[in-house]
Design a protein around this motif. Structure first.
Motif, PDB file in Angstrom:
ATOM      1  N   LEU A   1      50.013  40.240 -25.279  1.00  0.00           N
ATOM      2  CA  LEU A   1      48.817  40.083 -26.107  1.00  0.00           C
ATOM      3  C   LEU A   1      48.708  38.611 -26.473  1.00  0.00           C
ATOM      4  N   GLY A   2      47.495  38.111 -26.499  1.00  0.00           N
ATOM      5  CA  GLY A   2      47.326  36.692 -26.769  1.00  0.00           C
ATOM      6  C   GLY A   2      46.346  36.430 -27.885  1.00  0.00           C
ATOM      7  N   GLY A   3      46.234  35.160 -28.217  1.00  0.00           N
ATOM      8  CA  GLY A   3      45.332  34.753 -29.282  1.00  0.00           C
ATOM      9  C   GLY A   3      44.155  33.956 -28.780  1.00  0.00           C
ATOM     10  N   ASP A   4      43.826  34.032 -27.479  1.00  0.00           N
ATOM     11  CA  ASP A   4      42.709  33.272 -26.932  1.00  0.00           C
ATOM     12  C   ASP A   4      41.386  33.988 -27.222  1.00  0.00           C
ATOM     13  N   TRP A   5      40.351  33.212 -27.528  1.00  0.00           N
ATOM     14  CA  TRP A   5      39.032  33.823 -27.720  1.00  0.00           C
ATOM     15  C   TRP A   5      37.943  32.792 -27.446  1.00  0.00           C
ATOM     16  N   TYR A   6      36.728  33.301 -27.289  1.00  0.00           N
ATOM     17  CA  TYR A   6      35.547  32.472 -27.103  1.00  0.00           C
ATOM     18  C   TYR A   6      34.419  33.085 -27.932  1.00  0.00           C
ATOM     19  N   ASP A   7      33.365  32.308 -28.170  1.00  0.00           N
ATOM     20  CA  ASP A   7      32.201  32.828 -28.890  1.00  0.00           C
ATOM     21  C   ASP A   7      31.029  31.884 -28.640  1.00  0.00           C
ATOM     22  N   ALA A   8      29.833  32.439 -28.685  1.00  0.00           N
ATOM     23  CA  ALA A   8      28.614  31.642 -28.567  1.00  0.00           C
ATOM     24  C   ALA A   8      27.531  32.323 -29.392  1.00  0.00           C
ATOM     25  N   VAL A   9      26.811  31.530 -30.190  1.00  0.00           N
ATOM     26  CA  VAL A   9      25.814  32.076 -31.109  1.00  0.00           C
ATOM     27  C   VAL A   9      24.559  31.217 -31.031  1.00  0.00           C
ATOM     28  N   LYS A  10      23.417  31.858 -30.841  1.00  0.00           N
ATOM     29  CA  LYS A  10      22.132  31.163 -30.882  1.00  0.00           C
ATOM     30  C   LYS A  10      21.703  31.035 -32.351  1.00  0.00           C
TER      31      LYS A  10
ATOM     32  N   HIS B   1      51.024  32.475 -16.320  1.00  0.00           N
ATOM     33  CA  HIS B   1      52.024  32.817 -17.322  1.00  0.00           C
ATOM     34  C   HIS B   1      51.451  32.857 -18.739  1.00  0.00           C
ATOM     35  N   ASP B   2      50.224  32.397 -18.905  1.00  0.00           N
ATOM     36  CA  ASP B   2      49.579  32.456 -20.212  1.00  0.00           C
ATOM     37  C   ASP B   2      48.195  33.049 -20.027  1.00  0.00           C
ATOM     38  N   ASP B   3      47.706  33.741 -21.056  1.00  0.00           N
ATOM     39  CA  ASP B   3      46.358  34.279 -20.952  1.00  0.00           C
ATOM     40  C   ASP B   3      45.362  33.130 -20.984  1.00  0.00           C
ATOM     41  N   MET B   4      44.159  33.400 -20.494  1.00  0.00           N
ATOM     42  CA  MET B   4      43.152  32.347 -20.470  1.00  0.00           C
ATOM     43  C   MET B   4      41.807  32.911 -20.888  1.00  0.00           C
ATOM     44  N   ALA B   5      41.045  32.082 -21.585  1.00  0.00           N
ATOM     45  CA  ALA B   5      39.675  32.398 -21.951  1.00  0.00           C
ATOM     46  C   ALA B   5      38.811  31.217 -21.540  1.00  0.00           C
ATOM     47  N   VAL B   6      37.642  31.509 -20.999  1.00  0.00           N
ATOM     48  CA  VAL B   6      36.731  30.466 -20.520  1.00  0.00           C
ATOM     49  C   VAL B   6      35.326  30.827 -20.979  1.00  0.00           C
ATOM     50  N   LEU B   7      34.607  29.824 -21.465  1.00  0.00           N
ATOM     51  CA  LEU B   7      33.193  29.970 -21.826  1.00  0.00           C
ATOM     52  C   LEU B   7      32.411  28.904 -21.063  1.00  0.00           C
ATOM     53  N   LEU B   8      31.470  29.336 -20.235  1.00  0.00           N
ATOM     54  CA  LEU B   8      30.581  28.435 -19.512  1.00  0.00           C
ATOM     55  C   LEU B   8      29.223  28.487 -20.198  1.00  0.00           C
TER      56      LEU B   8
ATOM     57  N   TYR C   1      37.955  36.255 -19.235  1.00  0.00           N
ATOM     58  CA  TYR C   1      39.214  36.472 -19.956  1.00  0.00           C
ATOM     59  C   TYR C   1      40.199  37.111 -18.985  1.00  0.00           C
ATOM     60  N   ARG C   2      41.391  36.545 -18.893  1.00  0.00           N
ATOM     61  CA  ARG C   2      42.445  37.106 -18.059  1.00  0.00           C
ATOM     62  C   ARG C   2      43.746  37.114 -18.859  1.00  0.00           C
ATOM     63  N   PRO C   3      44.413  38.270 -18.961  1.00  0.00           N
ATOM     64  CA  PRO C   3      45.696  38.304 -19.665  1.00  0.00           C
ATOM     65  C   PRO C   3      46.786  37.643 -18.844  1.00  0.00           C
ATOM     66  N   ALA C   4      47.869  37.309 -19.496  1.00  0.00           N
ATOM     67  CA  ALA C   4      49.012  36.735 -18.785  1.00  0.00           C
ATOM     68  C   ALA C   4      49.687  37.797 -17.939  1.00  0.00           C
ATOM     69  N   ALA C   5      50.551  37.327 -17.020  1.00  0.00           N
ATOM     70  CA  ALA C   5      51.240  38.250 -16.124  1.00  0.00           C
ATOM     71  C   ALA C   5      52.341  39.027 -16.823  1.00  0.00           C
ATOM     72  N   SER C   6      52.778  38.592 -17.991  1.00  0.00           N
ATOM     73  CA  SER C   6      53.882  39.259 -18.675  1.00  0.00           C
ATOM     74  C   SER C   6      53.466  40.656 -19.118  1.00  0.00           C
ATOM     75  N   PRO C   7      54.381  41.659 -18.983  1.00  0.00           N
ATOM     76  CA  PRO C   7      54.021  43.019 -19.383  1.00  0.00           C
ATOM     77  C   PRO C   7      53.807  43.132 -20.887  1.00  0.00           C
TER      78      PRO C   7
END
Length: 450
Positions: free
Chosen positions: A247-256, A436-443, A238-244
């Motif tokens: 806050l963003g709405g990006d999320w990830y989740d994983a459930v067994k 310029h936008d936040d990012m979320a990644v799930l591998l 998870y990385r926030p955007a560069a803007s001061p």
């Protein structure tokens, strides 16, 4: 009776031009006027340069960039060959950071292995006596401590303290004007004015860092703590955007799941404020609950979420992708997924072959709760990896999205043979997006055998 013509000797008017010449300034006066005009022009140029410097420095928000910009601007305004900014430690006794500019590659190579200055000699004198310091010959000053081996020779010095909220933050050091002359009181005045602006710029950058760190911390509190998914492997970014204050709405989740399957979710609520962050937290919780059932298909989970949000009037525009990794026997897996307007997941096979799962994406959530949402399936061999991501990973404002997707596939293919930690680090380092936008990644990587 005859009259003399005008200008004749009778009325004395012929003497006027001669007397006017006597009243003209002498050559020394003309020289003095020329010098004053030149000084005025120089002062105007300095003022213009100072105003441009103020705009340049105060327009930067990243603290390391602010410090380098201050040094470079001070060098430009004074014509200095070398410049540096020393940042004091918390006690204000020594230098905790030192930002030098002006050294060429050979001079830098000569100083390889030499410790950066801590604040002794003339630098220490300026720390303990924070008044402007001008020295025509450094070696002749009684407080001079000399230079370490390999240091380029330096002669003249101009040092000025920078204060932030009434406390000395550090010092600007300038050495050796390009024209070979010592620094003068004009240089001192301009750099003093610059130091005042520098203090404001540094404070703004520090506040920006604090605000950004606070927003990032709050955002991370909203993100889920991944549950144990073994024997699957999972890594997140998870990385926030560069803007001061972003806050963003990006999320990830994983459930067994109890039957040995694994559910993976990636999503993005449109918006960059508290409302988007709060909505993301609610949607994340509901979607985790809807995905937990053993017989729940990804499309059913997305449809149920969309209808609940519609009934509760929480209809924020949201993209999401829900996937299930299910045992398929004979050492393989079946991937089922449904996409609600989200960027397609990237599949990485064990032989480093990559392809996007770009089946019909469907409508984003919050558009039509009765819209049909199809499920898609794909057979996976053991050891396959799927990259789920939000658009902040691949999006640049000045380039088409396809170029970012191509760059992502190239990076993933290059590091597919390594561990998930190595792949995650590569994505952080080489991400195609512009920040310029936040990012979320799930591998998520499947086991060799179900």
């Amino acid at each position: 009776m005859t009259r003399e013509p005008p200008g004749g000797a009778g009325d004395g008017s012929a003497e006027v031009p001669y007397m006017s010449l006597l009243n003209l300034p002498l050559s020394s006066d003309l020289d003095r006027i020329a010098e004053q005009m030149h000084a005025l022009a120089q002062a105007q140029l300095r003022l213009q340069g100072l105003l441009e410097a103020v705009l340049s420095i105060t327009g930067e928000l990243e603290l390391p960039a602010v410090l380098r910009r201050i040094v470079r601007t001070a060098m430009d305004l004074s014509g200095a060959r070398y410049g540096a900014l020393g940042v004091l430690d918390e006690e204000g006794e020594f230098l905790a950071e030192f930002v030098p500019l002006g050294l060429n590659s050979q001079e830098l190579a000569n100083l390889s292995g030499v410790e950066l200055p801590r604040g002794r000699g003339l630098l220490g004198h300026l720390i303990h006596h924070p008044e402007p310091l001008r020295v025509a010959e450094i070696a002749d000053h009684p407080q001079s401590a000399g230079f370490p081996p390999g240091h380029p020779p330096m002669h003249s010095l101009l040092g000025v303290a920078i204060s932030v909220r009434g406390r000395v933050y550090g010092n600007i050091y300038l050495c050796d004007r390009e024209d070979g002359r010592p620094f003068d009181h004009h240089d001192e005045g301009v750099i003093l004015a610059l130091a005042g602006t520098a203090g404001v710029a540094i404070e703004n950058a520090r506040l920006y860092q604090q605000e950004r760190a606070g927003a990032e911390h709050f955002q991370r509190l909203l993100l889920p703590r991944l549950l144990e998914v073994s024997p699957f492997e999972a890594r997140t970014i998870y990385r926030p955007a560069a803007s001061p204050g972003h806050l963003g709405g990006d999320w990830y989740d994983a459930v067994k799941l109890p039957d040995g399957s694994c559910s993976a979710i990636i999503g993005d609520v449109v918006g960059h404020d508290l409302n988007a962050a709060a909505a993301m937290s609610q949607i994340r919780g509901m979607l985790r609950a809807l995905s937990f059932g053993e017989s729940t298909s990804p499309s059913y989970a997305l449809t149920g979420l969309d209808r609940i949000a519609h009934m509760t009037d929480e209809r924020l525009f949201t993209t999401a992708c829900v996937a299930r990794f299910e045992p398929a026997g004979e050492g393989g897996w079946t991937l089922r997924w449904s996409n609600a307007g989200h960027p397609p997941p990237l599949l990485v096979l064990p032989d480093a072959t990559t392809r996007y799962l770009d089946a019909e994406p469907g409508l984003p959530l919050g558009v039509d709760p009765d819209a049909a949402r199809p499920d898609h399936t794909c057979a996976l061999p053991g050891g396959s990896t799927v990259v789920f991501y939000t658009d902040g990973l691949v999006e640049r404002r000045d380039e088409p999205l396809d170029r970012g997707l191509e760059a992502l596939a190239t990076t993933v293919a290059r590091h597919a043979g390594g561990s998930l930690d190595q792949l995650r680090d590569a994505l952080v380092a080489d991400r195609p997006g512009d920040g310029h936008d936040d990012m979320a990644v799930l591998l998520l990587r499947t086991p060799e055998h179900p």
